[in-house]
Design a protein around this motif. Structure first.
Motif, PDB file in Angstrom:
ATOM      1  N   GLY A 234       0.765  -1.242   0.000  1.00  8.28           N
ATOM      2  CA  GLY A 234       0.000   0.000   0.000  1.00  8.28           C
ATOM      3  C   GLY A 234       0.790   1.283   0.000  1.00  8.28           C
ATOM      4  N   CYS A 235       2.108   1.208  -0.024  1.00  9.85           N
ATOM      5  CA  CYS A 235       2.926   2.420   0.014  1.00  9.85           C
ATOM      6  C   CYS A 235       2.711   3.247  -1.253  1.00  9.85           C
ATOM      7  N   GLN A 236       2.519   4.553  -1.060  1.00 10.85           N
ATOM      8  CA  GLN A 236       2.368   5.477  -2.176  1.00 10.85           C
ATOM      9  C   GLN A 236       3.301   6.683  -2.065  1.00 10.85           C
ATOM     10  N   LEU A 237       4.086   6.728  -0.987  1.00  3.40           N
ATOM     11  CA  LEU A 237       4.959   7.876  -0.764  1.00  3.40           C
ATOM     12  C   LEU A 237       6.346   7.436  -0.322  1.00  3.40           C
ATOM     13  N   SER A 238       7.320   8.265  -0.658  1.00  2.98           N
ATOM     14  CA  SER A 238       8.659   8.130  -0.117  1.00  2.98           C
ATOM     15  C   SER A 238       8.988   9.421   0.638  1.00  2.98           C
ATOM     16  N   TYR A 289      10.573   5.847  -7.957  1.00  2.60           N
ATOM     17  CA  TYR A 289       9.320   6.408  -7.441  1.00  2.60           C
ATOM     18  C   TYR A 289       8.380   6.770  -8.594  1.00  2.60           C
ATOM     19  N   HIS A 290       8.951   7.319  -9.652  1.00  2.45           N
ATOM     20  CA  HIS A 290       8.146   7.660 -10.820  1.00  2.45           C
ATOM     21  C   HIS A 290       7.563   6.390 -11.447  1.00  2.45           C
ATOM     22  N   GLU A 291       8.388   5.371 -11.534  1.00  2.00           N
ATOM     23  CA  GLU A 291       7.945   4.102 -12.129  1.00  2.00           C
ATOM     24  C   GLU A 291       6.760   3.519 -11.366  1.00  2.00           C
ATOM     25  N   LYS A 292       6.766   3.676 -10.035  1.00  2.00           N
ATOM     26  CA  LYS A 292       5.702   3.117  -9.204  1.00  2.00           C
ATOM     27  C   LYS A 292       4.496   4.040  -9.083  1.00  2.00           C
ATOM     28  N   GLY A 293       4.619   5.271  -9.559  1.00  2.00           N
ATOM     29  CA  GLY A 293       3.530   6.221  -9.404  1.00  2.00           C
ATOM     30  C   GLY A 293       3.439   6.799  -8.007  1.00  2.00           C
ATOM     31  N   TRP A 294       4.549   6.765  -7.253  1.00  2.00           N
ATOM     32  CA  TRP A 294       4.586   7.305  -5.899  1.00  2.00           C
ATOM     33  C   TRP A 294       4.748   8.826  -5.922  1.00  2.00           C
ATOM     34  N   THR A 295       4.541   9.411  -4.756  1.00  2.00           N
ATOM     35  CA  THR A 295       4.887  10.808  -4.495  1.00  2.00           C
ATOM     36  C   THR A 295       6.156  10.832  -3.663  1.00  2.00           C
ATOM     37  N   GLN A 296       7.136  11.647  -4.069  1.00  2.00           N
ATOM     38  CA  GLN A 296       8.365  11.760  -3.301  1.00  2.00           C
ATOM     39  C   GLN A 296       8.334  13.046  -2.468  1.00  2.00           C
ATOM     40  N   LYS A 456     -12.467  23.467   1.093  1.00  2.00           N
ATOM     41  CA  LYS A 456     -12.678  22.022   1.245  1.00  2.00           C
ATOM     42  C   LYS A 456     -11.659  21.233   0.425  1.00  2.00           C
ATOM     43  N   ASP A 457     -11.334  21.734  -0.754  1.00  2.00           N
ATOM     44  CA  ASP A 457     -10.320  21.082  -1.585  1.00  2.00           C
ATOM     45  C   ASP A 457      -8.965  21.079  -0.879  1.00  2.00           C
ATOM     46  N   ILE A 458      -8.578  22.234  -0.339  1.00  2.00           N
ATOM     47  CA  ILE A 458      -7.276  22.348   0.321  1.00  2.00           C
ATOM     48  C   ILE A 458      -7.218  21.460   1.569  1.00  2.00           C
ATOM     49  N   CYS A 459      -8.315  21.391   2.290  1.00  2.00           N
ATOM     50  CA  CYS A 459      -8.344  20.612   3.528  1.00  2.00           C
ATOM     51  C   CYS A 459      -8.355  19.106   3.287  1.00  2.00           C
ATOM     52  N   TYR A 460      -8.934  18.673   2.141  1.00  2.00           N
ATOM     53  CA  TYR A 460      -9.130  17.228   1.966  1.00  2.00           C
ATOM     54  C   TYR A 460      -9.136  16.761   0.514  1.00  2.00           C
ATOM     55  N   ASN A 461      -9.976  17.377  -0.331  1.00  2.00           N
ATOM     56  CA  ASN A 461     -10.207  16.829  -1.672  1.00  2.00           C
ATOM     57  C   ASN A 461      -8.955  16.775  -2.523  1.00  2.00           C
ATOM     58  N   ASN A 462      -8.116  17.820  -2.450  1.00  2.00           N
ATOM     59  CA  ASN A 462      -6.899  17.833  -3.274  1.00  2.00           C
ATOM     60  C   ASN A 462      -5.976  16.678  -2.905  1.00  2.00           C
ATOM     61  N   ALA A 463      -5.805  16.434  -1.608  1.00  2.00           N
ATOM     62  CA  ALA A 463      -4.934  15.340  -1.163  1.00  2.00           C
ATOM     63  C   ALA A 463      -5.516  13.984  -1.567  1.00  2.00           C
ATOM     64  N   LYS A 464      -6.810  13.858  -1.488  1.00  2.00           N
ATOM     65  CA  LYS A 464      -7.457  12.583  -1.845  1.00  2.00           C
ATOM     66  C   LYS A 464      -7.202  12.261  -3.312  1.00  2.00           C
ATOM     67  N   LYS A 465      -7.335  13.277  -4.172  1.00  2.00           N
ATOM     68  CA  LYS A 465      -7.088  13.078  -5.604  1.00  2.00           C
ATOM     69  C   LYS A 465      -5.591  12.906  -5.882  1.00  2.00           C
ATOM     70  N   TYR A 466      -4.771  13.654  -5.198  1.00  2.00           N
ATOM     71  CA  TYR A 466      -3.325  13.667  -5.461  1.00  2.00           C
ATOM     72  C   TYR A 466      -2.687  12.316  -5.169  1.00  2.00           C
ATOM     73  N   PHE A 467      -3.025  11.741  -4.019  1.00  2.00           N
ATOM     74  CA  PHE A 467      -2.386  10.492  -3.614  1.00  2.00           C
ATOM     75  C   PHE A 467      -3.106   9.263  -4.162  1.00  2.00           C
ATOM     76  N   ASN A 468      -4.410   9.371  -4.313  1.00  2.00           N
ATOM     77  CA  ASN A 468      -5.185   8.252  -4.861  1.00  2.00           C
ATOM     78  C   ASN A 468      -4.904   6.949  -4.130  1.00  2.00           C
ATOM     79  N   PHE A 469      -4.996   7.002  -2.807  1.00  2.00           N
ATOM     80  CA  PHE A 469      -4.761   5.807  -1.997  1.00  2.00           C
ATOM     81  C   PHE A 469      -5.770   4.714  -2.362  1.00  2.00           C
ATOM     82  N   LYS A 470      -5.314   3.489  -2.312  1.00  2.00           N
ATOM     83  CA  LYS A 470      -6.193   2.371  -2.645  1.00  2.00           C
ATOM     84  C   LYS A 470      -7.223   2.180  -1.544  1.00  2.00           C
TER      85      LYS A 470
END
Length: 470
Positions: A234-238, A289-296, A456-470
């Motif tokens: 489940g890792c999406q970040l480094s 990280y790019h290959e995996k689609g992670w955020t660094q 609302k985007d800054i508090c939550y929605n932007n991060a939800k879209k940005y990371f796209n956690f499973k």
């Protein structure tokens, strides 16, 4: 000792200085879930999910912000990191609190006591015992998972060494937890090729992957192995958090092979050799990280363990780190450009600790927004010494001037405590007040619904879209 007026100032409209700010916070920001995408919480404690039972353990035991405040007030070290009883330590913190006025500790302390324990009085010696006992009774029935759920924390991302077996993350993933808990790949130990314990770490890594690391290619193979393993869990970040200058030097593979061999043979490396090795490793990791689609993520600009006596006594994270003035931005430019040039630049968040470099960081990140990804390159939230009212306001204003505030992914705690999540509320109140002030001054249109949805985007929605956690 004189006492302070005990009535709590943490009202429903704390930090909200206008009706517009109240509307933006209460109608838009307040109810948004929390995505805390960088912290140092213990996955073990979440998985085992046992009540912490004591507010000193939950609140003071690893909080170097509070430790620094207590030291500044003249509290003896035994009551901070030493062998005093838990109640004695809490009492000494209660002595300190009234004297933290205008330090963010004063706001955070009262906000946390109010949100978790419904304490309206300002913590001080005359009420310390009552508050201590009340909090401990509540904590007897509050597990880490419940504390997270109470604050509407949807996601937390811990900070984990590449050799971690992620046992507890696996257990959490199988459980019925409200909060999703994901690991973050933090390979700092791989960069310390010039330190005595580097070979010991390579042996540990080799044991983890099942083969000896005898060449630089072996190291890269081991890194691939661990990144794959983290990704499967489940890792999406480094993350990267090494103190010092951020250098990125030109190198050849042949040079790095030789440097790595010299290190394994025990040879002393020059500073340039160390930096060439680190540059090679930075580039390789960035490409993976790019290959995996992670955020660094890159946390930059700290000078650590300045007080060697205190570090020897307490250990790392003793509360003796500071803002640094290392050269950073030129190396960061070369690094990001090297990845972008081959179209291998992952989504990236940088955090700077030196406020003198705010505009520098904000403008550097704007250079690499490409490939149709909204807010791909993030200049991250005010961090560490800067995540207080003045620091947050400055970060928000600089980001607004140099980039697009509307694409910002917002706040994180960077905390080791399960009681730190009201800091998201603190940030949200400050954000709403800034936007409302611009409306009042005629700098923004009085369209509170449009502005509220941006918040609302800054508090939550932007991060939800940005990371796209499973």
């Amino acid at each position: 000792m004189s006492s302070i007026e005990s009535k709590n100032f943490i009202t429903d409209n704390f930090l909200l200085q206008s009706k517009e700010a109240e509307i933006l916070y209460h109608d838009y920001a307040k109810s948004m879930p929390i995505i805390d995408y960088h912290n140092h919480l213990s996955a073990k404690e979440i998985a085992e999910n046992k009540p912490i039972n004591n507010i000193t353990k939950a609140w003071l035991s690893e909080d170097h912000y509070k430790w620094r405040g207590m030291r500044a007030y003249g509290i003896e070290e035994k009551y901070i990191s030493g062998n005093a009883t838990l109640e004695e330590k809490f009492q000494k913190w209660a002595e300190t609190v009234p004297h933290t006025l205008r330090n963010p500790l004063f706001h955070w302390t009262q906000l946390e006591l109010k949100r978790y324990f419904d304490v309206d009085d300002i913590l001080q010696p005359k009420n310390a015992s009552d508050i201590y006992n009340k909090a401990n009774i509540i904590l007897e029935h509050k597990t880490p998972a419940q504390l997270l759920k109470d604050m509407n924390v949807e996601v937390v991302c811990t900070t984990d060494d590449p050799t971690d077996d992620l046992k507890y993350h696996k257990e959490i993933a199988k459980g019925n937890f409200f909060t999703k808990v994901y690991p973050t790949f933090r390979p700092d130990a791989l960069f310390f090729i010039d330190e005595d314990n580097f070979q010991n770490y390579l042996e540990k890594l080799g044991t983890c992957v099942g083969f000896k690391i005898e060449t630089y290619n072996d190291l890269l193979k081991a890194i691939d192995n661990r990144i794959d393993f983290f990704h499967e869990n489940g890792c999406q970040l480094s993350d990267y958090g090494i103190s010092g200058a951020f250098s990125f030097l030109e190198f050849t593979k042949e040079e790095v092979f030789v440097i790595f061999d010299q290190s394994l043979q025990g040879d002393t490396l020059s500073e340039m050799e160390v930096q060439k090795y680190r540059s090679s490793l930075l580039l390789y990791l960035g490409q993976k990280y790019h290959e995996k689609g992670w955020t660094q993520q890159y946390h930059l600009g700290v000078i650590r363990n300045n007080n060697s006596r205190l570090s020897d006594l307490v250990g790392t994270d003793a509360g003796c780190d500071s803002i640094a003035d290392y050269p950073i931005i030129e190396g960061l430019s070369k690094f990001l450009n090297a990845l972008d040039r081959t179209n291998q630049l992952a989504k990236t968040i940088t955090y700077n600790l030196n406020p003198a470099q705010n505009e520098t960081f904000a403008t550097m990140m704007g250079n690499f927004n490409t490939n149709g990804i909204p807010g791909k390159m993030q200049w991250g939230t005010a961090w560490w010494f800067l995540d207080q009212k003045d620091g947050m306001e400055k970060q928000i204003n600089v980001l607004s001037n140099m980039g697009l505030l509307s694409q910002f992914i917002g706040m994180l705690t960077d905390s080791r405590s399960f009681l730190s999540f009201p800091r998201h509320e603190y940030f949200r109140r400050i954000l709403c007040n800034i936007i409302a002030e611009d409306v009042i001054n005629g700098l923004l249109p009085r369209d509170l619904d449009f502005l509220g949805n941006m918040i609302k985007d800054i508090c939550y929605n932007n991060a939800k879209k940005y990371f796209n956690f499973k």
